[in-house]
Design an enzyme around this catalytic site. Structure first.
Site, mmCIF file in Angstrom:
data_model
loop_
_atom_site.group_PDB
_atom_site.id
_atom_site.type_symbol
_atom_site.label_atom_id
_atom_site.label_comp_id
_atom_site.label_asym_id
_atom_site.label_seq_id
_atom_site.Cartn_x
_atom_site.Cartn_y
_atom_site.Cartn_z
ATOM 1 N N ASP A 1 3.088 -8.052 1.453
ATOM 2 C CA ASP A 1 2.757 -6.642 1.240
ATOM 3 C C ASP A 1 3.483 -5.831 2.315
ATOM 4 O OD1 ASP A 1 1.551 -4.050 1.305
ATOM 5 O OD2 ASP A 1 -0.039 -4.876 0.046
ATOM 6 N N ASN B 1 9.437 -3.962 -13.253
ATOM 7 C CA ASN B 1 8.424 -3.054 -13.798
ATOM 8 C C ASN B 1 9.071 -1.725 -14.173
ATOM 9 O OD1 ASN B 1 8.339 -1.215 -11.444
ATOM 10 N ND2 ASN B 1 7.621 -3.062 -10.421
HETATM 11 N N1 CTP Z 1 3.177 -2.130 -1.682
HETATM 12 C C1 CTP Z 1 4.041 -2.744 -0.787
HETATM 13 N N2 CTP Z 1 4.314 -4.083 -0.907
HETATM 14 C C2 CTP Z 1 3.729 -4.810 -1.888
HETATM 15 C C3 CTP Z 1 2.851 -4.197 -2.805
HETATM 16 C C4 CTP Z 1 2.596 -2.851 -2.675
HETATM 17 O O1 CTP Z 1 4.577 -2.075 0.113
HETATM 18 N N3 CTP Z 1 4.017 -6.095 -1.972
HETATM 19 C C5 CTP Z 1 2.858 -0.718 -1.512
HETATM 20 C C6 CTP Z 1 3.353 0.176 -2.621
HETATM 21 O O2 CTP Z 1 4.634 0.704 -2.309
HETATM 22 C C7 CTP Z 1 2.291 1.276 -2.657
HETATM 23 C C8 CTP Z 1 1.038 0.570 -2.243
HETATM 24 O O3 CTP Z 1 1.457 -0.584 -1.545
HETATM 25 O O4 CTP Z 1 2.534 2.266 -1.692
HETATM 26 C C9 CTP Z 1 0.081 0.210 -3.360
HETATM 27 O O5 CTP Z 1 0.647 -0.682 -4.241
HETATM 28 P P1 CTP Z 1 -0.097 -1.194 -5.595
HETATM 29 O O6 CTP Z 1 0.782 -2.191 -6.261
HETATM 30 O O7 CTP Z 1 -0.547 -0.045 -6.389
HETATM 31 O O8 CTP Z 1 -1.362 -1.865 -5.033
HETATM 32 P P2 CTP Z 1 -1.624 -3.321 -4.587
HETATM 33 O O9 CTP Z 1 -2.035 -3.217 -3.161
HETATM 34 O O10 CTP Z 1 -0.468 -4.191 -4.879
HETATM 35 O O11 CTP Z 1 -2.901 -3.712 -5.455
HETATM 36 P P3 CTP Z 1 -3.058 -3.967 -7.050
HETATM 37 O O12 CTP Z 1 -1.732 -4.402 -7.575
HETATM 38 O O13 CTP Z 1 -4.099 -4.981 -7.119
HETATM 39 O O14 CTP Z 1 -3.489 -2.647 -7.638
#
Ligand code: CTP
Length: 406
Positions: free
Chosen positions: A307, A211
């Protein structure tokens, strides 16, 4: 502003129209109790008279490297040793370039190279000069060298244009300098882990899913904590940035590697700040050889990545957890959702679709949401946003700890 009381401050002035504000800065530094010595470059003298600065600082102003009279009193090396803090305000684009290059061809540049005191600059220049690649490059170098950059502000400029490049107001510069000297070293003793950058999910040996994250915000957060005295572990995805000067940096590629690195080092961390843009999905299987274009269509099956942030927040002895929510719409609603769902202490909502915000930009605006309130930071340089965020996180961490103490 007790931090400046009794401190020796060298105020360097370079040649820009904002030099006239340096007299007020000298006065405010003196009001805060600092002993101020002024050094002016040859072009600064064209903008403001040394006599003015002499009157305000109460000390002779130095303008030349080898000034026989001055050298007999305090030579430039002694002068550099005398300082507890050196601030260059205004700092022109030319001066930033010479500082980044390590030049020592006049008194001010020589002092900056010869001093062991913290060094701060308050840039002032036309908005185009501020945004030029050469200036951006020099700032990256200076920050990596530990130079504190204060401002600049946005607004109308002497050249008739409007934009970033106005020198910060003297009161704000004094406040920033007090912060630099703060013995509280706000985050001193804290162990902080930061994740930064994108992750790269390999499809085959030459391709992958990633990304737009540049890593700038995460690196700025890591650097801000390190500068505030914290012991920082940075877990970084693949980026093109110089190391931010933290105690430990672990470089990883995929989300799974980031997860493993985080959990291997999370024990004993007080604060966890997840700035990384972690890929939510990865290819189910990774081809060991390059996929050839034999078929008209190819189907990739993606599976969920763990996550990382949620897994850390769910630990029994979870650190103070801060997440970032990169959103393109309904920013606050989605961000609050993440605060609740992942059981975070704070979430920094970031509208990545707004101009001058988010991925690859040098500036950012955050809405930092806690359970009971929210605080807006910026728009400002990512480094400045990171410093304010670091202070806020440290404060909230301390409050939470106090509240939990029996
Ligand atoms: N994050 C993480 N591990 C993942 C995905 C996200 O640690 N596999 C953490 C990111 O570093 C950030 C937060 O979670 O601090 C939010 O990530 P984001 O991608 O914006 O949200 P998601 O929970 O993945 O939800 P969505 O993609 O549906 O917006």
């Amino acid at each position: 502003m007790g931090e400046l009381n009794g401190k020796h401050v060298i105020l360097g002035i370079t040649g820009g129209i904002a030099a006239y504000k340096a007299a007020e800065l000298a006065r405010r530094l003196k009001d805060a109790g600092a002993a101020v010595r002024v050094v002016m470059t040859a072009s600064a003298v064209e903008f403001v008279s040394p006599l003015t600065l002499q009157a305000v600082s109460g000390q002779p102003v130095r303008t030349r490297l080898l000034d026989s009279e001055a050298e007999s009193g305090m030579d430039h090396i002694e002068f550099a040793r005398w300082a507890d803090l050196v601030v260059v305000a205004p700092a022109t684009a030319n001066f930033l370039a010479r500082l980044a290059g390590g030049f020592a061809d006049d008194l001010l540049s020589t002092l900056c190279l010869a001093t062991e005191a913290p060094l701060a600059v308050a840039p002032a220049m036309n908005r185009v000069m501020w945004s030029k690649a050469a200036t951006r490059r020099n700032l990256v170098v200076l920050r990596a060298d530990g130079v504190r950059v204060i401002g600049p502000d946005e607004g109308s400029q002497a050249c008739g244009e409007t934009g970033p490049g106005r020198m910060s107001e003297p009161a704000d510069i004094v406040a920033a300098l007090a912060g630099i000297l703060s013995p509280r070293s706000a985050a001193g003793g804290l162990k902080v882990m930061v994740t930064a950058g994108p992750t790269f999910e390999a499809i085959d040996p030459v391709r992958g899913i990633t990304n737009h994250s540049s890593g700038k915000m995460g690196y700025a957060v890591a650097r801000a904590f390190a500068e505030a005295g914290a012991r920082v572990t940075l877990v970084s995805g693949p980026v093109h940035l110089p190391p931010p000067g933290v105690e430990r940096q672990i470089d990883v590629r995929s989300a799974q590697e980031m997860y493993d690195a985080v959990h291997a080092a999370i024990a004993g961390q007080h604060v966890f700040v997840a700035v990384a843009a972690v890929a939510d999905y990865r290819p189910e299987s990774q081809e060991s050889h390059k996929i050839k274009k034999n078929e008209d269509t190819v189907t990739l099956t993606l599976v969920r990545n763990p996550d990382i942030l949620a897994s850390v927040a769910a630990l029994r002895d979870a650190p103070f957890c801060v997440g970032f929510a990169a959103e393109t719409r309904d920013v606050e609603t989605y961000a609050r959702g993440k605060l609740e769902a992942k059981k975070l202490d704070l979430v920094c909502a970031n509208d990545v679709s707004a101009p001058g915000s988010g991925f690859n930009s040098d500036t950012n605006t955050l809405l930092v949401i806690g359970r009971d309130d929210s605080v807006r930071i910026g728009p400002a340089d990512k480094e400045e946003v990171a410093r304010i965020l670091c202070q806020l996180i440290t404060k909230r961490y301390e409050q939470k700890n106090r509240a939990q103490d029996p």
